[in-house]
Design a protein around this motif. Structure first.
Motif, PDB file in Angstrom:
ATOM      1  N   THR A   3      40.968  15.855  22.215  1.00 42.77           N
ATOM      2  CA  THR A   3      40.329  15.280  23.391  1.00 42.77           C
ATOM      3  C   THR A   3      39.928  13.827  23.174  1.00 42.77           C
ATOM      4  O   THR A   3      40.128  12.984  24.051  1.00 42.77           O
ATOM      5  N   ILE A   6      42.978  11.565  23.161  1.00 37.31           N
ATOM      6  CA  ILE A   6      43.506  11.398  24.513  1.00 37.31           C
ATOM      7  C   ILE A   6      42.636  10.414  25.292  1.00 37.31           C
ATOM      8  O   ILE A   6      43.153   9.531  25.989  1.00 37.31           O
ATOM      9  N   HIS A  44      44.841  15.848  31.470  1.00 37.80           N
ATOM     10  CA  HIS A  44      44.011  16.397  30.395  1.00 37.80           C
ATOM     11  C   HIS A  44      42.542  16.565  30.745  1.00 37.80           C
ATOM     12  O   HIS A  44      41.860  17.384  30.130  1.00 37.80           O
ATOM     13  N   ARG A 100      48.234  20.719  37.083  1.00 37.95           N
ATOM     14  CA  ARG A 100      47.760  21.264  35.806  1.00 37.95           C
ATOM     15  C   ARG A 100      46.937  22.534  36.029  1.00 37.95           C
ATOM     16  O   ARG A 100      47.089  23.523  35.301  1.00 37.95           O
TER      17      ARG A 100
END
Length: 107
Positions: A3, A6, A44, A100
């Motif tokens: 995380t 990203i 994400h 997503r």
């Protein structure tokens, strides 16, 4: 990819595109490059991450173009164009975060 990495990639990508946008001047349009880090954020981090990215990208787009010398016939045009860019960025981000979510639900 974790995380934090990203998030760093998203922030770095937005700043890099902002620099490229500034260096390319007011006449060369590179704003589609902002969709790359925006897509990463939306995929994400979902809607919240996408919303933050849209705000940051729109602000950086305005600042980079203003400082690069872009000029309009009236000041309100900056607001209109910033709103139009934000809507475009929001649409792509919303669609990607929805894709997503649907993919995760299907799994």
């Amino acid at each position: 990819m974790g995380t934090v990495s990203i998030a760093v990639s998203v922030v770095s990508g937005v700043l890099l595109v902002g620099v490229v946008d500034y260096l390319s001047g007011a006449e060369i349009r590179v704003y589609p490059l902002y969709f790359v880090p925006l897509s990463l954020a939306a995929w994400h981090f979902g809607k919240a991450g996408a919303a933050l990215a849209v705000i940051a990208i729109t602000a950086i787009w305005v600042v980079s173009n203003f400082t690069a010398g872009m000029a309009y016939s009236a000041d309100y045009i900056w607001w209109v164009n910033a709103f139009a860019q934000a809507v475009a960025f929001s649409t792509v981000a919303g669609l990607l975060s929805l894709a997503r979510t649907l993919l995760d639900h299907e799994r």
